[in-house]
Motif scaffolding. Sequence first.
Motif, PDB file in Angstrom:
ATOM      1  N   ARG A   1      -0.896  -2.024  -6.774  1.00 38.22           N
ATOM      2  CA  ARG A   1      -2.302  -2.641  -6.780  1.00 38.22           C
ATOM      3  C   ARG A   1      -2.072  -4.074  -6.545  1.00 38.22           C
ATOM      4  NH1 ARG A   1      -4.194  -4.417 -10.999  1.00 38.22           N
ATOM      5  NH2 ARG A   1      -6.320  -5.574 -10.898  1.00 38.22           N
ATOM      6  N   LEU A   2      -2.442  -4.961  -5.575  1.00 38.56           N
ATOM      7  CA  LEU A   2      -2.245  -6.165  -5.689  1.00 38.56           C
ATOM      8  C   LEU A   2      -3.341  -7.202  -6.479  1.00 38.56           C
ATOM      9  CD1 LEU A   2      -1.116  -6.638  -1.726  1.00 38.56           C
ATOM     10  CD2 LEU A   2       0.103  -6.515  -3.703  1.00 38.56           C
ATOM     11  N   ASP A   3      -2.823  -7.533  -7.493  1.00 34.22           N
ATOM     12  CA  ASP A   3      -3.825  -8.467  -8.400  1.00 34.22           C
ATOM     13  C   ASP A   3      -3.352 -10.080  -7.917  1.00 34.22           C
ATOM     14  OD1 ASP A   3      -1.455  -8.630  -9.720  1.00 34.22           O
ATOM     15  OD2 ASP A   3      -2.151  -8.137 -11.521  1.00 34.22           O
ATOM     16  N   ARG A   4      -3.981 -10.971  -8.556  1.00 38.23           N
ATOM     17  CA  ARG A   4      -3.725 -12.306  -8.052  1.00 38.23           C
ATOM     18  C   ARG A   4      -2.169 -12.811  -8.422  1.00 38.23           C
ATOM     19  NH1 ARG A   4      -7.037 -15.711 -12.240  1.00 38.23           N
ATOM     20  NH2 ARG A   4      -5.726 -15.495 -14.219  1.00 38.23           N
ATOM     21  N   HIS A   5      -1.876 -12.301  -9.592  1.00 34.22           N
ATOM     22  CA  HIS A   5      -0.323 -12.585 -10.004  1.00 34.22           C
ATOM     23  C   HIS A   5       0.651 -11.922  -8.862  1.00 34.22           C
ATOM     24  CE1 HIS A   5      -2.445 -12.967 -13.792  1.00 34.22           C
ATOM     25  NE2 HIS A   5      -1.677 -14.150 -13.827  1.00 34.22           N
ATOM     26  N   ARG A   6       0.674 -10.759  -8.403  1.00 34.36           N
ATOM     27  CA  ARG A   6       1.351 -10.068  -7.648  1.00 34.36           C
ATOM     28  C   ARG A   6       1.308 -10.757  -6.016  1.00 34.36           C
ATOM     29  NH1 ARG A   6       0.349  -4.564  -9.897  1.00 34.36           N
ATOM     30  NH2 ARG A   6       2.145  -4.283 -11.336  1.00 34.36           N
ATOM     31  N   ILE A   7       0.108 -10.989  -5.646  1.00 35.41           N
ATOM     32  CA  ILE A   7       0.036 -11.765  -4.615  1.00 35.41           C
ATOM     33  C   ILE A   7       0.485 -13.210  -4.581  1.00 35.41           C
ATOM     34  CG2 ILE A   7      -1.726 -12.941  -2.941  1.00 35.41           C
ATOM     35  CD1 ILE A   7      -3.776 -10.709  -3.636  1.00 35.41           C
TER      36      ILE A   7
ATOM     37  N   ARG B   1       0.823  -1.123  -0.039  1.00 33.91           N
ATOM     38  CA  ARG B   1      -0.004  -0.008   0.027  1.00 33.91           C
ATOM     39  C   ARG B   1       0.799   1.312  -0.005  1.00 33.91           C
ATOM     40  NH1 ARG B   1      -4.460   0.957   4.863  1.00 33.91           N
ATOM     41  NH2 ARG B   1      -2.987  -0.360   5.278  1.00 33.91           N
TER      42      ARG B   1
END
Length: 146
Positions: A128-134, A123
């Motif tokens: 921006r946390l999309d599923r790939h970054r997560i 943050r």
Amino acid sequence: MERMRSSKNRWLGPALGVLAVACVVRLAVKTAFFVFRDLQMDLAVRVFGARSAWDGLSPYLNNLTAGQRYWDGSTHVFSSFIFPPSVGLLFLPLAALPYLAAKLLWTLGSCAALVLALASSARLAQVRLDRHRILGLVAITAVFYP
């Protein structure tokens, strides 16, 4: 060219899913090892020091002769508790629990703190946390934690 790209993307989702499952399993196994098999010496010193002080014994001495309830893993005359007595007060809630329960609570708290630190960092970096970054964060954490 477009057809080649779509065939690569078709396998990306399942591959990332397998990677995610492998990472979560590894983290669960390592966490279980720390709770059930490892002494967690740093935690033991603080918990058993607090327990000793609460029961009127010196947290700075190895109180093994007083019983297993006070053993911090050390075989020396002096315990490894090298902190001011006020540190023992902070660990009294954990000292009141059986050591296995204290380790479980401490380990789960550490994992929660790690998740909060990663989320706060993302943050602050305005990512921006999309599923790939997560998934990337989970994979990196699974490799390097603990």
